[in-house]
Design a protein around this motif. Sequence first.
Motif, short mmCIF file in Angstrom:
data_model
loop_
_atom_site.label_atom_id
_atom_site.label_comp_id
_atom_site.label_asym_id
_atom_site.label_seq_id
_atom_site.Cartn_x
_atom_site.Cartn_y
_atom_site.Cartn_z
N ARG A 1 1.70 0.94 -2.88
CA ARG A 1 3.17 0.57 -2.46
C ARG A 1 4.15 0.51 -3.61
NH1 ARG A 1 0.31 0.76 0.87
NH2 ARG A 1 0.25 -0.26 2.90
N ALA A 2 3.77 0.47 -4.94
CA ALA A 2 4.69 0.68 -5.96
C ALA A 2 5.40 2.03 -6.27
CB ALA A 2 4.01 -0.09 -7.23
N LEU A 3 4.23 3.03 -5.94
CA LEU A 3 4.69 4.45 -6.04
C LEU A 3 5.55 4.88 -4.80
CD1 LEU A 3 0.91 5.97 -7.07
CD2 LEU A 3 3.04 5.43 -8.40
N HIS A 4 5.41 4.44 -3.87
CA HIS A 4 6.21 4.65 -2.64
C HIS A 4 7.35 3.79 -2.17
CE1 HIS A 4 2.18 6.93 -2.16
NE2 HIS A 4 2.85 7.85 -1.69
N SER A 5 7.68 3.02 -3.02
CA SER A 5 8.60 2.11 -2.78
C SER A 5 9.75 1.90 -3.78
CB SER A 5 8.09 0.51 -2.65
OG SER A 5 9.14 -0.33 -2.25
N LYS A 6 10.74 1.90 -3.36
CA LYS A 6 12.16 1.77 -4.33
C LYS A 6 12.44 0.58 -4.71
CE LYS A 6 14.35 5.73 -2.32
NZ LYS A 6 15.59 6.65 -1.71
N ARG A 7 11.83 -0.54 -4.20
CA ARG A 7 11.99 -2.01 -4.52
C ARG A 7 11.13 -2.25 -6.06
NH1 ARG A 7 11.25 -5.24 0.95
NH2 ARG A 7 12.80 -4.39 2.37
N ILE A 8 11.95 -2.78 -6.77
CA ILE A 8 11.58 -3.15 -8.23
C ILE A 8 10.44 -4.22 -8.18
CG2 ILE A 8 12.98 -5.13 -8.57
CD1 ILE A 8 11.78 -2.39 -11.15
N LEU A 9 10.34 -4.95 -6.94
CA LEU A 9 9.52 -5.82 -6.94
C LEU A 9 7.91 -5.67 -6.98
CD1 LEU A 9 8.65 -9.18 -6.12
CD2 LEU A 9 8.85 -8.63 -3.72
N TRP A 10 7.70 -4.29 -6.07
CA TRP A 10 6.38 -3.96 -6.11
C TRP A 10 6.01 -3.50 -7.37
CZ3 TRP A 10 2.95 -4.68 -2.42
CH2 TRP A 10 3.57 -4.89 -1.19
N LYS A 11 6.88 -2.93 -8.10
CA LYS A 11 6.29 -2.52 -9.44
C LYS A 11 5.90 -3.62 -10.45
CE LYS A 11 8.90 1.91 -9.11
NZ LYS A 11 9.35 1.84 -7.78
N TRP A 12 6.99 -4.71 -10.39
CA TRP A 12 6.42 -5.71 -11.01
C TRP A 12 5.19 -6.52 -10.65
CZ3 TRP A 12 8.43 -6.91 -15.45
CH2 TRP A 12 9.55 -6.53 -16.04
N ALA A 13 4.96 -6.63 -9.26
CA ALA A 13 3.83 -7.32 -8.76
C ALA A 13 2.66 -6.09 -9.45
CB ALA A 13 3.62 -6.95 -7.16
N CYS A 14 2.68 -4.79 -9.57
CA CYS A 14 1.83 -4.07 -9.78
C CYS A 14 1.41 -4.01 -11.38
CB CYS A 14 1.77 -2.44 -9.69
SG CYS A 14 0.51 -1.47 -9.90
N LEU A 15 2.58 -4.38 -12.11
CA LEU A 15 2.28 -4.71 -13.56
C LEU A 15 1.84 -6.11 -13.61
CD1 LEU A 15 3.18 -3.57 -16.37
CD2 LEU A 15 5.27 -4.86 -16.29
#
Length: 222
Positions: free
Chosen positions: A208-222
């Motif tokens: 989801r982080a790779l295919h989403s432009k929302r910063i929330l997914w990247k923070w969640a993944c981190l």
Amino acid sequence: AFFFLAAVLAFQRARSEGGAGLAALAGGLSAAAVLCKFSGLVLLPVFLALKALDGRKRGPDPWRVALSRWGWGSAGFLGVAYLLYSPALASGGGLSPLSVLWGNLMSLVHYEGHPVYFMGHAGRSGHLLYFPVAFLLKPPLLATGVILLGFCLLATRRLRMEPWFWLPGLLFFLAILPVQNLGVRYLIPAFPFLFLVGGAAAGWIWQRALHSKRILWKWACL
């Protein structure tokens, strides 16, 4: 925990590849798990459940094939049990490995335990909520959250996993609930499978982080 996981892996390979050797290996590893701790007996319903789920996809095995596999598995179980119980047999501990195994199991069944305490409840009996609470509090909360997320994704069919990923850990967790409250270590055989579920959930977040432009997914993944 090691033998519990290895027995499930050997059983899966025996189901997919066939062969007497793999079936006997699964039985031998099951014996090692049971003789380490009797909670390893949960492997029998785990194997039956995995076989039932696998049979729904591929169809049931011919009775001769199924009988052969379970026969070789039983032979592997008895062989390893005999090997590990041979000192007890040599000292007159019983006529067969099964008699020693049964005697030790009965001594555990009739063990009255010692006083335990949990959330205001004291006594010799366990509490059904002990292990769920211990599981929520003992491991790192982030790991627990990812594992629970994995089961939620599995229940809602947003994530697909092979049954051997999640079923052994779930069945073991449910089977251990009535056991006396003697520590979260009794849950350890379920943890490798719970980590597989958590790892699958982490992979889902990563995608989801790779295919989403929302910063929330990247923070969640981190």
